[in-house]
Write a protein that holds these residues in place. Sequence first.
Motif, PDB file in Angstrom:
ATOM      1  N   ARG A  76       0.824  -1.219   0.000  1.00  0.00           N
ATOM      2  CA  ARG A  76       0.000   0.000   0.000  1.00  0.00           C
ATOM      3  C   ARG A  76       0.858   1.269   0.000  1.00  0.00           C
ATOM      4  NH1 ARG A  76      -2.540  -3.559   3.934  1.00  0.00           N
ATOM      5  NH2 ARG A  76      -1.261  -2.620   5.537  1.00  0.00           N
ATOM      6  N   PRO A  77       1.755   1.434  -0.988  1.00  0.00           N
ATOM      7  CA  PRO A  77       2.570   2.653  -0.985  1.00  0.00           C
ATOM      8  C   PRO A  77       1.726   3.878  -1.340  1.00  0.00           C
ATOM      9  CG  PRO A  77       2.990   1.420  -2.979  1.00  0.00           C
ATOM     10  CD  PRO A  77       2.090   0.572  -2.126  1.00  0.00           C
ATOM     11  N   ARG A  78       2.108   4.982  -0.775  1.00  0.00           N
ATOM     12  CA  ARG A  78       1.410   6.239  -1.027  1.00  0.00           C
ATOM     13  C   ARG A  78       2.386   7.388  -0.830  1.00  0.00           C
ATOM     14  NH1 ARG A  78       0.254   3.514   3.109  1.00  0.00           N
ATOM     15  NH2 ARG A  78       0.581   4.286   5.195  1.00  0.00           N
ATOM     16  N   GLU A  79       2.004   8.511  -1.348  1.00  0.00           N
ATOM     17  CA  GLU A  79       2.826   9.707  -1.218  1.00  0.00           C
ATOM     18  C   GLU A  79       2.022  10.752  -0.472  1.00  0.00           C
ATOM     19  OE1 GLU A  79       4.221  12.754  -4.478  1.00  0.00           O
ATOM     20  OE2 GLU A  79       5.293  10.846  -4.645  1.00  0.00           O
ATOM     21  N   LEU A  80       2.612  11.310   0.548  1.00  0.00           N
ATOM     22  CA  LEU A  80       1.956  12.290   1.398  1.00  0.00           C
ATOM     23  C   LEU A  80       2.752  13.590   1.325  1.00  0.00           C
ATOM     24  CD1 LEU A  80      -0.527  11.809   3.182  1.00  0.00           C
ATOM     25  CD2 LEU A  80       0.989  11.430   5.085  1.00  0.00           C
ATOM     26  N   ILE A  81       2.115  14.654   0.846  1.00  0.00           N
ATOM     27  CA  ILE A  81       2.800  15.942   0.692  1.00  0.00           C
ATOM     28  C   ILE A  81       2.018  16.998   1.460  1.00  0.00           C
ATOM     29  CG2 ILE A  81       3.522  17.714  -0.933  1.00  0.00           C
ATOM     30  CD1 ILE A  81       3.711  15.494  -3.042  1.00  0.00           C
ATOM     31  N   MET A  82       2.757  17.759   2.272  1.00  0.00           N
ATOM     32  CA  MET A  82       2.125  18.829   3.033  1.00  0.00           C
ATOM     33  C   MET A  82       2.684  20.172   2.553  1.00  0.00           C
ATOM     34  SD  MET A  82       1.731  19.429   7.149  1.00  0.00           S
ATOM     35  CE  MET A  82       3.450  19.294   7.511  1.00  0.00           C
ATOM     36  N   ALA A  83       1.789  21.061   2.182  1.00  0.00           N
ATOM     37  CA  ALA A  83       2.183  22.421   1.818  1.00  0.00           C
ATOM     38  C   ALA A  83       2.595  23.144   3.097  1.00  0.00           C
ATOM     39  CB  ALA A  83       1.016  23.133   1.139  1.00  0.00           C
ATOM     40  N   PRO A  84       3.344  24.221   2.977  1.00  0.00           N
ATOM     41  CA  PRO A  84       3.717  24.965   4.190  1.00  0.00           C
ATOM     42  C   PRO A  84       2.482  25.400   4.977  1.00  0.00           C
ATOM     43  CG  PRO A  84       4.983  25.736   2.317  1.00  0.00           C
ATOM     44  CD  PRO A  84       3.958  24.788   1.776  1.00  0.00           C
ATOM     45  N   LEU A  85       2.586  25.286   6.275  1.00  0.00           N
ATOM     46  CA  LEU A  85       1.474  25.673   7.149  1.00  0.00           C
ATOM     47  C   LEU A  85       1.255  27.171   7.072  1.00  0.00           C
ATOM     48  CD1 LEU A  85       2.456  23.546  10.253  1.00  0.00           C
ATOM     49  CD2 LEU A  85       0.660  23.048   8.624  1.00  0.00           C
ATOM     50  N   ARG A  86      -0.017  27.559   7.157  1.00  0.00           N
ATOM     51  CA  ARG A  86      -0.359  28.986   7.103  1.00  0.00           C
ATOM     52  C   ARG A  86      -1.058  29.380   8.397  1.00  0.00           C
ATOM     53  NH1 ARG A  86      -3.170  28.078   1.628  1.00  0.00           N
ATOM     54  NH2 ARG A  86      -4.803  27.769   3.129  1.00  0.00           N
TER      55      ARG A  86
END
Length: 174
Positions: A76-86
């Motif tokens: 179950r590979p996945r990619e998790l990307i978080m934009a900079p917190l605002r």
Amino acid sequence: MINSILDTIKFYINNFGFYDYIAISWVVLLFFALLVLALYMLFKKPMLALFILFFDFGGLGAGLFYSLKFIDNTIRPRELIMAPLRQLYYADIMIADINITNTSKKIFKKCRVKLSFHNIGKNSIQNLKFRLTPFRTQIAIIQGVEPGQTKEIKFTIKDFRPQNYNTILNSECF
């Protein structure tokens, strides 16, 4: 903290697949085999039996953790990307934008994305303590992520004042 651990265990048990149960079964079977060996050796070589017993309990925890992590990364590979917190200037609100992409060949029926905020300690022991007890946690559950599809998750954290913190983002998908 105990409620968080119980919720995580319930989520895993409700969503485990065939390979998860096979991995857990092998780890538990090996645990009982080494336990029987340690009990057999108890009267012949007690120091060796004690070493096997400690190794057995340590191996149980490590085996469960790493076998489930291995299955999670391979099946179950996945990619998790978080934009900079605002941080909003006019209110004590933090906004986090997260994208989760299914990079596996199977559909994710259910995914749980957890964003937690931890204080920063003065040393490594204090950092570990703060990592185990986040001061703020947000959880989102999404369903039906097709292979190659990206879903966006937006966390809005109210009453969040800027301070010195670490952010940890993780996910479990089944």
